[in-house]
Design an enzyme around this catalytic site. Structure first.
Site, PDB file in Angstrom:
ATOM      1  N   GLY A  43       0.812  -1.204   0.000  1.00 50.68           N
ATOM      2  CA  GLY A  43       0.000   0.000   0.000  1.00 50.68           C
ATOM      3  C   GLY A  43       0.848   1.257   0.000  1.00 50.68           C
ATOM      4  NE  ARG A  70      -5.304  -7.344  -5.345  1.00 50.65           N
ATOM      5  CZ  ARG A  70      -5.945  -7.095  -4.208  1.00 50.65           C
ATOM      6  NH1 ARG A  70      -6.881  -7.923  -3.768  1.00 50.65           N
ATOM      7  NH2 ARG A  70      -5.670  -6.011  -3.505  1.00 50.65           N
ATOM      8  CB  SER A  71       0.174  -8.315  -3.085  1.00 52.29           C
ATOM      9  OG  SER A  71      -0.794  -7.327  -3.375  1.00 52.29           O
ATOM     10  NE  ARG A 130      -4.615   6.030  14.375  1.00 51.42           N
ATOM     11  CZ  ARG A 130      -4.948   6.457  13.168  1.00 51.42           C
ATOM     12  NH1 ARG A 130      -6.081   7.145  12.992  1.00 51.42           N
ATOM     13  NH2 ARG A 130      -4.175   6.219  12.135  1.00 51.42           N
ATOM     14  CB  CYS A 159      -1.825  11.716   8.660  1.00 45.93           C
ATOM     15  SG  CYS A 159      -3.464  11.903   7.934  1.00 45.93           S
ATOM     16  N   GLY A 190      -3.790  10.901   1.781  1.00 43.19           N
ATOM     17  CA  GLY A 190      -4.502  10.479   2.973  1.00 43.19           C
ATOM     18  C   GLY A 190      -5.570   9.450   2.699  1.00 43.19           C
ATOM     19  CG  HIS A 273      -2.599  15.833   5.122  1.00 41.23           C
ATOM     20  ND1 HIS A 273      -2.851  15.452   3.836  1.00 41.23           N
ATOM     21  CD2 HIS A 273      -3.102  14.840   5.926  1.00 41.23           C
ATOM     22  CE1 HIS A 273      -3.475  14.270   3.837  1.00 41.23           C
ATOM     23  NE2 HIS A 273      -3.631  13.892   5.085  1.00 41.23           N
TER      24      HIS A 273
END
Length: 366
Positions: A43, A70-71, A130, A159, A190, A273
């Site tokens: 990713g 798949r990867s 978190r 982020c 993001g 950002h």
């Protein structure tokens, strides 16, 4: 484009996936040999984690790259050689010391505890843990002391919360912050690699006078600005991204009652950002005082050239690890003199995600 950027060197052209992080952003102490797994290695953030690990100076005895079936089987470059992507399974964490997760909250909830049970310390980039009171939410420049002596799972913050707290925490340590008012300008990064590609394709179509039907985001992305794509809470009017930033900023700064208002907006920028922040303190604080504090703050670089109207920009924040801060000025809308306005920019894929995780790893190894 394949560049190494020093903290003072701006990025002239913005490349989405092949920018090289400045070595100065990562300590070079090798430490003891460690075995590391990267979950979600294909990713957008996973690719950046791989590159940060290459430049971390850590003594990596083994690196295991994990992704979906798949990867699996793909070969990817790493540290001058190649590694083969492996399918993520229950047995993937045997012999692993540290596991860096960036594959979504569902994968983290399922496999994070399994990695800990296998003896690994997990650094998780999703929202899964978190706000769990038992799990530390860590920005290394701000709150390393919350990591226990024998951690299991450590959460990497949102982020925006990371980029905001790097400069805000040192200000709060010297002059208590009473209230924050934030507006974000959030890049395609993001929303992942697919959103970055949608921005490229839709922009090309727009310039060619062709129709492009959005596939990843709900609204046309080229030359457009719209409210962050997270779902809106009908009771509060705040979307999920805004609620995350409020809750996580309070936890990171250990200010559970800190007053925060935020509006998160998606802008047609590939990565990094930006945000406009108005900080209200408990006392009168001058712009020069703020500059003096931030000049010595780790992970912060002041970018202010008033004569040339040069302040933090996402293209210069991209590809390096500092949070750029500028437009430091008194808020003329607050006659008390307690409020300061700032503008920030930080690389969402690096300091807002991958770099922060690898910096946590470096501290754990030490």
């Amino acid at each position: 484009m394949d560049q190494t950027l020093s903290p003072a060197q701006p990025l002239k052209e913005q490349g989405p996936m092949n920018i090289r992080i400045a070595p100065e952003s990562l300590s070079q102490a090798a430490g003891r040999p460690i075995s590391v797994a990267v979950v979600g290695a294909t990713g957008a953030v996973g690719v950046e984690i791989r590159e940060c690990l290459e430049r971390s100076g850590l003594n990596l005895s083994n690196v295991r790259l994990l992704a979906s079936k798949r990867s699996a089987g793909q070969s990817v470059p790493f540290a001058g050689g190649t590694l083969v992507i492996e399918e993520l399974t229950d047995a993937s964490f045997q012999g692993i010391d540290y596991a860096l997760f960036s594959a979504g909250s569902g994968i983290s909830k399922e496999f994070g505890p399994k990695a800990v049970a296998a003896g690994a310390v997990v650094i998780d980039n999703s929202s899964a843990f978190r706000m769990d009171e038992a799990i530390p939410l860590v920005v290394p420049e701000v709150n390393l002391d919350v990591i226990p002596a024998q951690p299991g799972i450590i959460a990497n913050p949102n982020c925006v919360a990371i980029i905001a707290t790097v400069p805000l925490a040192p200000l709060n340590a010297r002059h208590t912050i009473r209230r924050l008012n934030i507006a974000t300008y959030q890049a395609a990064s993001g929303a992942g690699a697919a959103a970055m590609e949608e921005l490229r394709l839709s922009t090309a179509a727009y310039l060619a006078g062709e129709h492009y039907e959005p596939r990843v985001l709900k609204h046309p992305y080229a030359f457009n600005v719209f409210s962050h794509n997270a779902a809106v809470n009908p009771e509060t009017g705040y979307n999920g991204e805004e609620e995350k930033v409020i809750e996580e900023t309070r936890k990171i700064m250990r200010r559970p009652d800190l007053a925060i208002s935020i509006t998160c907006v998606r802008v047609p920028v590939l990565r990094a950002h930006s945000m406009a922040v108005t900080v209200e303190f408990d006392e009168v604080v001058s712009p020069d005082t703020v500059r003096a504090i931030l000049r010595d703050a780790p992970g912060v670089r002041i970018v202010e050239d008033i004569a040339n109207n040069h302040f933090p920009m996402p293209n210069e924040a991209s590809g390096q690890g500092d949070v750029l801060v500028g437009r430091i000025r008194r808020d003329v809308g607050d006659p008390s003199g307690r409020s300061i306005a700032l503008f920030l920019a930080g690389d969402q894929l690096l300091k807002g995600a991958a770099l922060n995780a690898v910096q946590i790893l470096q501290q754990l190894v030490r």
